[in-house]
Design an enzyme around this catalytic site. Structure first.
Site, PDB file in Angstrom:
ATOM      1  N   HIS A   1      -2.459  10.874 -27.633  1.00  0.00           N
ATOM      2  CA  HIS A   1      -2.547   9.504 -27.105  1.00  0.00           C
ATOM      3  C   HIS A   1      -3.182   8.565 -28.128  1.00  0.00           C
ATOM      4  CE1 HIS A   1      -2.228  10.410 -22.483  1.00  0.00           C
ATOM      5  NE2 HIS A   1      -1.072  10.427 -23.096  1.00  0.00           N
TER       6      HIS A   1
ATOM      7  N   ASN B   1      -2.875  18.490 -20.362  1.00  0.00           N
ATOM      8  CA  ASN B   1      -3.243  17.537 -21.421  1.00  0.00           C
ATOM      9  C   ASN B   1      -3.283  18.207 -22.790  1.00  0.00           C
ATOM     10  OD1 ASN B   1      -3.544  15.476 -19.565  1.00  0.00           O
ATOM     11  ND2 ASN B   1      -5.694  15.974 -19.182  1.00  0.00           N
TER      12      ASN B   1
ATOM     13  N   HIS C   1      -2.680  16.207 -25.833  1.00  0.00           N
ATOM     14  CA  HIS C   1      -2.609  14.789 -25.464  1.00  0.00           C
ATOM     15  C   HIS C   1      -3.842  13.979 -25.889  1.00  0.00           C
ATOM     16  CE1 HIS C   1       0.881  16.096 -23.286  1.00  0.00           C
ATOM     17  NE2 HIS C   1       1.095  14.907 -22.771  1.00  0.00           N
TER      18      HIS C   1
ATOM     19  N   GLU D   1       7.071  18.461 -24.841  1.00  0.00           N
ATOM     20  CA  GLU D   1       6.356  18.766 -23.582  1.00  0.00           C
ATOM     21  C   GLU D   1       6.665  20.201 -23.130  1.00  0.00           C
ATOM     22  OE1 GLU D   1       4.006  16.922 -22.443  1.00  0.00           O
ATOM     23  OE2 GLU D   1       4.477  14.789 -22.734  1.00  0.00           O
TER      24      GLU D   1
ATOM     25  N   LYS E   1       4.801  23.226 -13.679  1.00  0.00           N
ATOM     26  CA  LYS E   1       4.123  21.976 -13.298  1.00  0.00           C
ATOM     27  C   LYS E   1       3.833  21.986 -11.797  1.00  0.00           C
ATOM     28  CE  LYS E   1       3.377  17.268 -13.922  1.00  0.00           C
ATOM     29  NZ  LYS E   1       3.617  16.072 -14.668  1.00  0.00           N
TER      30      LYS E   1
ATOM     31  N   GLU F   1      -6.405  16.433 -10.834  1.00  0.00           N
ATOM     32  CA  GLU F   1      -6.915  16.761 -12.168  1.00  0.00           C
ATOM     33  C   GLU F   1      -8.428  16.918 -12.245  1.00  0.00           C
ATOM     34  OE1 GLU F   1      -4.648  14.967 -15.421  1.00  0.00           O
ATOM     35  OE2 GLU F   1      -6.497  14.840 -16.555  1.00  0.00           O
TER      36      GLU F   1
ATOM     37  N   HIS G   1       6.070   8.857 -27.248  1.00  0.00           N
ATOM     38  CA  HIS G   1       5.013   9.677 -26.645  1.00  0.00           C
ATOM     39  C   HIS G   1       5.175  11.154 -27.043  1.00  0.00           C
ATOM     40  CE1 HIS G   1       2.228  11.085 -23.589  1.00  0.00           C
ATOM     41  NE2 HIS G   1       3.159  11.933 -23.181  1.00  0.00           N
TER      42      HIS G   1
ATOM     43  N   ARG H   1       0.811  -1.238   0.000  1.00  0.00           N
ATOM     44  CA  ARG H   1       0.000   0.000   0.000  1.00  0.00           C
ATOM     45  C   ARG H   1       0.836   1.277   0.000  1.00  0.00           C
ATOM     46  NH1 ARG H   1      -3.101  -3.127   3.654  1.00  0.00           N
ATOM     47  NH2 ARG H   1      -4.798  -4.117   2.488  1.00  0.00           N
TER      48      ARG H   1
ATOM     49  N   LYS I   1       1.663  11.258 -11.121  1.00  0.00           N
ATOM     50  CA  LYS I   1       0.855  10.341 -11.945  1.00  0.00           C
ATOM     51  C   LYS I   1       1.662   9.077 -12.193  1.00  0.00           C
ATOM     52  CE  LYS I   1      -2.289  13.221 -14.615  1.00  0.00           C
ATOM     53  NZ  LYS I   1      -2.687  13.613 -15.979  1.00  0.00           N
TER      54      LYS I   1
ATOM     55  N   ARG J   1      -5.304  21.095 -13.746  1.00  0.00           N
ATOM     56  CA  ARG J   1      -4.308  20.126 -14.210  1.00  0.00           C
ATOM     57  C   ARG J   1      -4.636  19.598 -15.607  1.00  0.00           C
ATOM     58  NH1 ARG J   1      -0.930  15.587 -10.716  1.00  0.00           N
ATOM     59  NH2 ARG J   1       0.407  15.016 -12.466  1.00  0.00           N
TER      60      ARG J   1
END
Ligand SMILES: NC(=O)c1ccc[n+]([C@@H]2O[C@H](COP(=O)([O-])OP(=O)(O)OC[C@H]3O[C@@H](n4cnc5c(N)ncnc54)[C@H](O)[C@@H]3O)[C@@H](O)[C@H]2O)c1
Length: 339
Positions: A238, A231, A234, A181, A213, A223, A250, A117, A139, A227
């Site tokens: 993606h 994207n 993206h 990016e 960031k 998000e 990517h 955990r 993330k 946030r």
């Protein structure tokens, strides 16, 4: 050496240094138990594992290696790595160091987030993309057959050590991915300008990117609002990445996705003709051109499986010019007409 402190659900420091000279001192207060696993890929392992191990004297260090590339961000490796930690007798006081690009950061991040955990996680990013983006913000994820990053959790690292020295072995193609990016940041926050990008002062670009960031993550860690701006490019990016079956990187697909985001921004009236032309010019400078290899139906069918979808609509980030973007809800059918 510079320090950026991220004050999210965990408070942690991001060090930006020219080399690994400060790594031992940085790690000492973060590592609690004796056992440390350095999770890396087979390219980075050959180049840098021994240098990192030598900064870890006095600990019981294991190096766990997966193949380099996006294909490794999968459930088989996730279970393999978790089983290895169990076999090595890792406990809640043990530490995982993610040494590599965004693939390793996301994969090792998910392993440390879920093993018992959650155990200590240190990110040592080795690509420009991971230095400016993926190593910070928490993330973590692996890909599923249905799409990218579909299985993951938010889990902030306990520390991030960025060493510019890794860039000396990074192939030019990977530098371009990082610049992709960084270009994204230029569309969402005025602290990075097209002029900064053309100067290619990586230390300055990394610092500014991480400050942008950090500020976004501190405002909206999970998000639900701001946030989403990260994207930009993206949603389509993606989909393209999946359609190429991850044979393009990517960063390259995100650049292609940003061309689409400019088209959508202009078509919906958010971006002027001048703003559009300046945006396209900046993207052209990366050397990556728009993608024309897939039909609209192909892109639509993959996009609909993305996490950003919401019924028949998607949260799509549009720009109104450099330094200014916002998420808008657009129906898929409308979006596909435009891109
Ligand atoms: N978690 C996040 O917030 C976030 C943000 C952006 C991207 N990502 C993820 O990051 C991944 C892409 O990351 P990436 O572009 O770093 O790819 P990557 O991790 O696959 O690294 C790219 C290539 O560079 C090699 N490499 C790494 N460091 C090197 C070095 N110093 N010298 C020589 N070769 C080196 C790797 O072995 C690999 O072949 C994607 O899976 C993407 O989804 C995550």
């Amino acid at each position: 050496m510079k320090t950026i402190t991220v004050n999210a659900s965990k408070k942690y420091n991001v060090i930006i240094s020219s080399d690994l000279g400060g790594l031992t001192a940085f790690l000492a207060p973060l590592i609690k138990g004796d056992k440390v696993a350095v999770i890396t890929d087979d390219t980075v392992s050959k180049l840098y594992a021994s240098e990192v191990i030598s900064a870890l004297k006095g600990y019981e260090v294991s190096v766990l290696t997966v193949k380099s590339g996006e294909d490794s961000k999968n459930a088989t490796n996730f279970i393999y790595l978790a089983n290895e930690l169990a076999r090595l007798g890792f406990s809640r006081t043990s530490t995982v160091i993610a040494l590599g690009g965004g693939v390793i950061g996301d994969l090792a991040g998910l392993v440390s987030a879920t093993f018992m955990r959650g155990i200590t996680l240190i990110q040592i990013p080795t690509t420009l993309l991971s230095m400016v983006d993926s190593s910070v913000g928490g993330k973590t994820a692996i890909d599923l057959d249905a799409g990218k990053n579909l299985l993951g959790v938010f889990y902030q690292p306990n520390g991030v050590y960025v060493s510019l020295s890794f860039l000396k072995t990074l192939p030019q193609r990977e530098i371009v991915c990082g610049l992709g990016e960084i270009t994204k940041y230029a569309f969402i926050d005025g602290r990075i300008t097209p002029q900064d990008i053309s100067e290619k002062n990586y230390e300055k670009l990394i610092e500014k990117s991480l400050e942008i960031k950090r500020d976004i993550v501190e405002r909206d860690e999970k998000e639900s609002g701001d946030r989403m701006l990260l994207n930009f490019g993206h949603t389509v990016g993606h989909a393209i990445e999946k359609l190429y079956n991850y044979t393009l990187s990517h960063g390259e697909c995100v650049i292609m996705g940003m061309y689409s985001a400019l088209n959508v921004s202009k078509a919906l009236g958010y971006l002027s003709e001048n703003g559009y032309n300046s945006g396209v010019k900046l993207l052209n400078e990366t050397g990556v051109m728009p993608c024309n290899d897939f039909s609209k139906d192909q892109i639509l069918s993959v996009m609909k499986k993305d996490k950003k979808g919401d019924g028949d609509s998607v949260n799509f980030v549009v720009t109104t010019g450099f330094g200014s973007s916002k998420p808008v809800k657009i129906k898929y059918e409308k979006l596909i007409e435009i891109i």
